[in-house]
Design a protein around this motif. Structure first.
Motif, PDB file in Angstrom:
ATOM      1  N   ALA A  86      43.188  52.539  39.686  1.00  0.00           N
ATOM      2  CA  ALA A  86      42.122  51.929  39.418  1.00  0.00           C
ATOM      3  C   ALA A  86      41.234  51.795  40.615  1.00  0.00           C
ATOM      4  CB  ALA A  86      42.504  50.479  38.985  1.00  0.00           C
ATOM      5  N   LEU A  87      41.690  51.585  41.704  1.00  0.00           N
ATOM      6  CA  LEU A  87      40.886  51.779  43.117  1.00  0.00           C
ATOM      7  C   LEU A  87      40.090  53.016  43.182  1.00  0.00           C
ATOM      8  CD1 LEU A  87      39.941  50.738  45.780  1.00  0.00           C
ATOM      9  CD2 LEU A  87      42.259  51.724  46.680  1.00  0.00           C
ATOM     10  N   ALA A  88      40.853  54.172  42.959  1.00  0.00           N
ATOM     11  CA  ALA A  88      40.307  55.374  42.912  1.00  0.00           C
ATOM     12  C   ALA A  88      39.020  55.469  42.057  1.00  0.00           C
ATOM     13  CB  ALA A  88      41.187  56.550  42.692  1.00  0.00           C
ATOM     14  N   LYS A  89      39.467  55.054  40.647  1.00  0.00           N
ATOM     15  CA  LYS A  89      38.312  55.239  39.570  1.00  0.00           C
ATOM     16  C   LYS A  89      37.055  54.437  39.913  1.00  0.00           C
ATOM     17  CE  LYS A  89      41.491  56.441  36.045  1.00  0.00           C
ATOM     18  NZ  LYS A  89      42.285  55.991  34.757  1.00  0.00           N
ATOM     19  N   PRO A  92      31.015  48.054  44.509  1.00  0.00           N
ATOM     20  CA  PRO A  92      31.410  47.573  45.814  1.00  0.00           C
ATOM     21  C   PRO A  92      32.836  47.290  46.018  1.00  0.00           C
ATOM     22  CG  PRO A  92      29.423  46.752  44.681  1.00  0.00           C
ATOM     23  CD  PRO A  92      30.158  47.655  43.584  1.00  0.00           C
ATOM     24  N   VAL A  93      33.284  47.467  47.215  1.00  0.00           N
ATOM     25  CA  VAL A  93      34.489  46.972  47.523  1.00  0.00           C
ATOM     26  C   VAL A  93      35.025  45.561  47.291  1.00  0.00           C
ATOM     27  CG1 VAL A  93      36.078  46.889  49.510  1.00  0.00           C
ATOM     28  CG2 VAL A  93      34.780  48.744  49.207  1.00  0.00           C
ATOM     29  N   SER A  94      34.124  44.770  47.610  1.00  0.00           N
ATOM     30  CA  SER A  94      34.276  43.130  47.264  1.00  0.00           C
ATOM     31  C   SER A  94      34.716  42.906  45.702  1.00  0.00           C
ATOM     32  CB  SER A  94      33.084  42.483  47.556  1.00  0.00           C
ATOM     33  OG  SER A  94      31.949  42.808  47.137  1.00  0.00           O
ATOM     34  N   GLU A  95      33.553  43.730  44.987  1.00  0.00           N
ATOM     35  CA  GLU A  95      34.307  43.794  43.474  1.00  0.00           C
ATOM     36  C   GLU A  95      35.523  44.398  43.089  1.00  0.00           C
ATOM     37  OE1 GLU A  95      31.792  44.821  39.100  1.00  0.00           O
ATOM     38  OE2 GLU A  95      30.703  44.646  40.897  1.00  0.00           O
ATOM     39  N   ILE A  96      35.822  45.507  43.709  1.00  0.00           N
ATOM     40  CA  ILE A  96      36.929  46.217  43.378  1.00  0.00           C
ATOM     41  C   ILE A  96      38.197  45.324  43.581  1.00  0.00           C
ATOM     42  CG2 ILE A  96      38.673  48.001  44.274  1.00  0.00           C
ATOM     43  CD1 ILE A  96      36.052  49.763  44.554  1.00  0.00           C
ATOM     44  N   ALA A  97      37.893  44.511  44.823  1.00  0.00           N
ATOM     45  CA  ALA A  97      39.180  43.324  45.276  1.00  0.00           C
ATOM     46  C   ALA A  97      39.166  42.573  44.461  1.00  0.00           C
ATOM     47  CB  ALA A  97      38.728  43.247  46.657  1.00  0.00           C
ATOM     48  N   ALA A  98      38.339  41.813  43.853  1.00  0.00           N
ATOM     49  CA  ALA A  98      38.297  41.008  42.855  1.00  0.00           C
ATOM     50  C   ALA A  98      38.813  41.385  41.423  1.00  0.00           C
ATOM     51  CB  ALA A  98      36.973  40.241  42.749  1.00  0.00           C
ATOM     52  N   ARG A  99      38.625  42.587  41.073  1.00  0.00           N
ATOM     53  CA  ARG A  99      39.095  43.030  39.815  1.00  0.00           C
ATOM     54  C   ARG A  99      40.706  43.367  40.034  1.00  0.00           C
ATOM     55  NH1 ARG A  99      35.042  47.791  37.337  1.00  0.00           N
ATOM     56  NH2 ARG A  99      33.064  46.117  37.082  1.00  0.00           N
ATOM     57  N   LEU A 100      41.117  43.710  41.278  1.00  0.00           N
ATOM     58  CA  LEU A 100      42.636  43.832  41.490  1.00  0.00           C
ATOM     59  C   LEU A 100      43.254  42.618  41.796  1.00  0.00           C
ATOM     60  CD1 LEU A 100      42.392  47.267  43.431  1.00  0.00           C
ATOM     61  CD2 LEU A 100      42.957  47.125  41.167  1.00  0.00           C
TER      62      LEU A 100
END
Length: 113
Positions: free
Chosen positions: A15-18, A25-33
């Protein structure tokens, strides 16, 4: 507030790669994960492949997941309470060199006039 440390799972890395490829943005990726943004930054920094060939450059979740276990120090295990077991201290530089820095300092002081 007792949170336990969890390694990233393979599906989280995919999911991080996609999301990274989609320029999220990394902050949104972190929130989703459900992870801290420093965890995501650290994961990307540790496992980003730098290559001259564009095809081999980037973050690859399978490479990242296979490379994670060997990073742990040999002989160190972590128990449920978070305490490291199996730690063996390394010898000091003076011990390895075969000298005793305190003895050498005392000898110099004793012979000073």
């Amino acid at each position: 507030m007792t949170e336990s440390y969890r390694h990233l799972r393979y599906d989280e890395r995919e999911a991080l790669a996609k999301m990274r490829d989609a320029a999220i943005p990394v902050s949104e990726i972190a929130a989703r994960l459900g992870r801290h943004r420093s965890t995501v930054y650290r994961e990307l920094r540790r496992n980003f492949m730098h290559d001259e060939e564009a095809w081999f450059r980037g973050y690859f979740p399978n490479v990242a997941h296979n490379g994670a276990p060997p990073r742990r120090a040999p002989g160190v295990t972590r128990s449920q309470d978070g305490i490291s077991h199996g730690y063996r201290p390394r010898p000091s530089a003076s011990l390895v060199a075969g000298t005793n820095c305190w003895k050498d300092a005392r000898d110099r002081l004793a012979t000073a006039h």
